[in-house]
Write a protein that holds these residues in place. Structure first.
Motif, PDB file in Angstrom:
ATOM      1  N   TRP A   1      23.282 -18.049   2.780  1.00 60.29           N
ATOM      2  CA  TRP A   1      25.007 -17.030   2.824  1.00 60.29           C
ATOM      3  C   TRP A   1      24.662 -17.263   4.470  1.00 60.29           C
ATOM      4  O   TRP A   1      25.167 -17.132   5.090  1.00 60.29           O
TER       5      TRP A   1
ATOM      6  N   THR B   1      27.142 -17.900   6.767  1.00 58.54           N
ATOM      7  CA  THR B   1      28.157 -17.171   7.183  1.00 58.54           C
ATOM      8  C   THR B   1      27.772 -16.460   8.898  1.00 58.54           C
ATOM      9  O   THR B   1      28.033 -15.526   9.910  1.00 58.54           O
TER      10      THR B   1
ATOM     11  N   ILE C   1      30.813 -15.298  11.580  1.00 61.66           N
ATOM     12  CA  ILE C   1      31.190 -14.017  10.811  1.00 61.66           C
ATOM     13  C   ILE C   1      30.043 -12.625  11.582  1.00 61.66           C
ATOM     14  O   ILE C   1      30.892 -11.597  12.273  1.00 61.66           O
TER      15      ILE C   1
ATOM     16  N   LEU D   1      32.515 -10.164   5.864  1.00 57.84           N
ATOM     17  CA  LEU D   1      31.570 -10.636   4.762  1.00 57.84           C
ATOM     18  C   LEU D   1      32.025 -11.284   3.522  1.00 57.84           C
ATOM     19  O   LEU D   1      31.200 -12.259   2.814  1.00 57.84           O
TER      20      LEU D   1
ATOM     21  N   PHE E   1      34.478 -13.630   2.033  1.00 58.81           N
ATOM     22  CA  PHE E   1      34.241 -14.698   2.314  1.00 58.81           C
ATOM     23  C   PHE E   1      33.444 -15.472   1.186  1.00 58.81           C
ATOM     24  O   PHE E   1      33.431 -16.020   0.148  1.00 58.81           O
TER      25      PHE E   1
END
Ligand code: Q0N
Length: 287
Positions: free
Chosen positions: A57, A61, A64, A169, A172
């Motif tokens: 992750w 991410t 973001i 987050l 997503f």
């Protein structure tokens, strides 16, 4: 044990060591808790599954929010991290009504100041995900707090930023997981500042320990949902009539094997990477 490192903190299932002034080593153990009690039996590779998933992750991410990950170690369970100044709140996002969110809603009709529609049932999907910050309890349980209480701790402008990042987050990850048969009902982020004043995601993120993962094919609102990873262990513990106080019971080998298989399944469904490939070279989750 890491080489020449000072132990700087422990959670129930993770340990933090100082590597130098700027870096920490976060080590995920194979310990498992049920009903908030650490069990005496470990789940082999659980720490590796969670470390690999979190790194997966983190790699996806970055746009973001930047994160504290500097390197994954070859053992698959240790992460070298940038040392941050952590915010004094837990950044929780809920897409579904469960746990303390459900408890608060059923008493007050609201969660952390978010007034919700009437008539929602346990585990119902919310009209939209909500940011529900909590205090970091040093002992016992984190306490849900409303926007004013959270702004008191971090300031209103920073709270707005943290809320936006946390929701983004969650959206997503929930979308990605949903398309692979896993409901992320809720999740908790820990954010902090690096030495250049950037807001950075820390700790472990979007794992079954920091989130509620539910099997999508079994989802039905109107009651508690089975946990994707811990349900075998919970069912076994319940079947003993254990009073849920420490020490917890030992798990038999079939419950250990079933639980391990669920962690590995969560990893493989979400990453689309074979867990054996991760064990052979952890960096596969970063590509
Ligand atoms: C930190 N916690 C939360 C891990 C989680 N990168 C960081 N820099 C400074 N402090 C922390 C991190 C991180 N991650 C996060 N405590 C310190 C609780 N811990 C408990 C132990 O396991």
């Amino acid at each position: 044990m890491p080489e020449a490192a000072l132990h700087v903190g422990s959670g129930k299932v993770r340990e933090l060591y100082a590597l130098d002034d700027d870096r920490l080593l976060l080590v995920a153990s194979d310990r498992i808790s049920t009903f908030d009690v650490i069990l005496p039996t470990e789940i082999p590779d659980k720490g590796r599954v969670l470390t690999g998933l979190s790194a997966f992750w983190f790699a996806r991410t970055r746009d973001i929010c930047p994160n504290h990950l500097l390197a994954l170690r070859a053992d698959g369970r240790s992460t070298e991290c940038r040392r941050l100044e952590m915010l004094p709140i837990e950044c929780v996002v809920r897409g579904y009504l469960s746990g303390s969110g459900w408890k608060d809603y059923s008493v007050t009709g609201a969660v952390c100041g978010h007034e919700l529609p009437t008539g929602l049932t346990e585990s119902a999907q919310l009209p939209q995900p909500i940011f529900t910050p909590a205090t970091k309890a040093t002992t016992g349980h984190d306490e849900n707090i409303d926007r004013d209480a959270a702004a008191e701790l971090v300031g209103g402008d920073l709270l707005d930023r943290v809320e936006r990042v946390s929701l983004e987050l969650y959206r997503f990850a929930a979308e990605h997981a949903g398309s692979r048969g896993i409901v992320i009902a809720d999740t908790k982020f820990e954010l902090g500042f690096d030495d250049e004043g950037r807001l950075v995601l820390g700790d472990e993120a979007l794992t079954p320990d920091s989130s509620r993962f539910w099997p999508a094919e079994e989802y039905r609102s109107g009651g508690a949902q089975p946990s994707f990873d811990k349900q075998y262990a919970r069912d076994y513990c319940e079947s003993l009539g254990w009073d849920k106080t420490a020490p917890g019971p030992e798990l038999p080998e079939e419950v250990v094997a079933g639980t391990r298989a669920r962690y590995v399944e969560a990893f493989e469904r979400l990453t689309e990477i074979r867990f054996d490939d991760y064990l052979a070279s952890p960096d596969v989750v970063l590509r």
